[in-house]
Design a protein around this motif. Sequence first.
Motif, PDB file in Angstrom:
ATOM      1  N   ALA A   1      35.028  30.526  48.923  1.00  0.00           N
ATOM      2  CA  ALA A   1      35.375  31.857  49.418  1.00  0.00           C
ATOM      3  C   ALA A   1      36.041  31.716  50.780  1.00  0.00           C
ATOM      4  O   ALA A   1      35.712  30.822  51.547  1.00  0.00           O
ATOM      5  CB  ALA A   1      34.132  32.721  49.535  1.00  0.00           C
TER       6      ALA A   1
ATOM      7  N   PRO B   1      36.549  34.540  53.442  1.00  0.00           N
ATOM      8  CA  PRO B   1      36.467  35.940  53.885  1.00  0.00           C
ATOM      9  C   PRO B   1      37.469  36.262  54.994  1.00  0.00           C
ATOM     10  O   PRO B   1      37.829  35.411  55.790  1.00  0.00           O
ATOM     11  CB  PRO B   1      35.032  36.071  54.392  1.00  0.00           C
ATOM     12  CG  PRO B   1      34.580  34.687  54.677  1.00  0.00           C
ATOM     13  CD  PRO B   1      35.356  33.777  53.778  1.00  0.00           C
TER      14      PRO B   1
ATOM     15  N   ASP C   1      37.030  39.125  50.238  1.00  0.00           N
ATOM     16  CA  ASP C   1      36.303  37.997  49.652  1.00  0.00           C
ATOM     17  C   ASP C   1      34.997  37.736  50.408  1.00  0.00           C
ATOM     18  O   ASP C   1      34.639  36.598  50.703  1.00  0.00           O
ATOM     19  CB  ASP C   1      37.183  36.745  49.633  1.00  0.00           C
ATOM     20  CG  ASP C   1      36.705  35.721  48.607  1.00  0.00           C
ATOM     21  OD1 ASP C   1      35.927  36.081  47.704  1.00  0.00           O
ATOM     22  OD2 ASP C   1      37.093  34.537  48.718  1.00  0.00           O
ATOM     23  N   SER C   2      34.300  38.839  50.724  1.00  0.00           N
ATOM     24  CA  SER C   2      33.099  38.750  51.555  1.00  0.00           C
ATOM     25  C   SER C   2      31.837  39.118  50.786  1.00  0.00           C
ATOM     26  O   SER C   2      31.656  40.268  50.383  1.00  0.00           O
ATOM     27  CB  SER C   2      33.239  39.685  52.763  1.00  0.00           C
ATOM     28  OG  SER C   2      32.013  39.792  53.445  1.00  0.00           O
ATOM     29  N   THR C   3      30.956  38.149  50.620  1.00  0.00           N
ATOM     30  CA  THR C   3      29.665  38.401  49.993  1.00  0.00           C
ATOM     31  C   THR C   3      28.812  39.312  50.873  1.00  0.00           C
ATOM     32  O   THR C   3      28.099  40.177  50.371  1.00  0.00           O
ATOM     33  CB  THR C   3      28.925  37.067  49.749  1.00  0.00           C
ATOM     34  OG1 THR C   3      29.745  36.234  48.944  1.00  0.00           O
ATOM     35  CG2 THR C   3      27.601  37.298  49.051  1.00  0.00           C
TER      36      THR C   3
ATOM     37  N   VAL D   1      35.637  43.065  48.147  1.00  0.00           N
ATOM     38  CA  VAL D   1      36.428  42.333  47.150  1.00  0.00           C
ATOM     39  C   VAL D   1      37.730  41.851  47.793  1.00  0.00           C
ATOM     40  O   VAL D   1      38.113  40.689  47.648  1.00  0.00           O
ATOM     41  CB  VAL D   1      36.706  43.223  45.913  1.00  0.00           C
ATOM     42  CG1 VAL D   1      37.734  42.571  44.994  1.00  0.00           C
ATOM     43  CG2 VAL D   1      35.414  43.509  45.161  1.00  0.00           C
TER      44      VAL D   1
ATOM     45  N   LYS E   1      29.946  31.866  44.746  1.00  0.00           N
ATOM     46  CA  LYS E   1      30.909  31.511  45.789  1.00  0.00           C
ATOM     47  C   LYS E   1      30.648  30.129  46.366  1.00  0.00           C
ATOM     48  O   LYS E   1      31.568  29.491  46.874  1.00  0.00           O
ATOM     49  CB  LYS E   1      30.931  32.584  46.883  1.00  0.00           C
ATOM     50  CG  LYS E   1      31.649  33.831  46.396  1.00  0.00           C
ATOM     51  CD  LYS E   1      31.852  34.836  47.471  1.00  0.00           C
ATOM     52  CE  LYS E   1      32.647  36.011  46.922  1.00  0.00           C
ATOM     53  NZ  LYS E   1      32.756  37.097  47.878  1.00  0.00           N
TER      54      LYS E   1
END
Length: 187
Positions: free
Chosen positions: A82, A84, A20-22, A17, A77
């Motif tokens: 996003a 990351p 910001d990393s899927t 979170v 996203k």
Amino acid sequence: MLAINIFIFLAEFGAGVWADSTALQGDSLDSLGDALVYGLSLMVLGRSLRARAGAALAKGGTQLVFAGAVLAEVARKLIVGAAPLPSVMAVAASVALIANVTCLALLTRFRRDDINMRSVWLCSRNDVIGNAGVLLTTALIAWTGWRWLDLIFGAGLALLFLRTGIEVLSTAWPQFSSQHLNPNVGD
């Protein structure tokens, strides 16, 4: 192993979170799934083949749910964007990799015992693959600046969850249903 995976999930999801990393969030979901898998496996240890196959069915279904969740996050996203943070991703994935390699090593000798233990081992294997992949993705993002690689890897993890879920379900269902038809086998 249960406690290790709960720790990995909490740390990696929080880092995902923050970063910001899927890819990191997807990888953390696999650790949550493993914690659930270990708990369920302990519950059915020593029980009938039907009970163990039923546990494997639940594990396979969990993998499918996680696949859907990660794909939904990738789609979200793609729409909102996003950015990351590779440094956070690298630290979180490195810690998770060390913990998951330990779990996989402990489980390897049990992977052929039955479908229950096979499914536990497969989930742990996926964690190691996921951690290594997040590290590679992190390095590529840091080197190239191509942030969309995070989404591609997240989608790849979702496909791995999907494949594992289908493999476990297709192996567990015949064992579960055949034990139901055998009146000599009790739960």
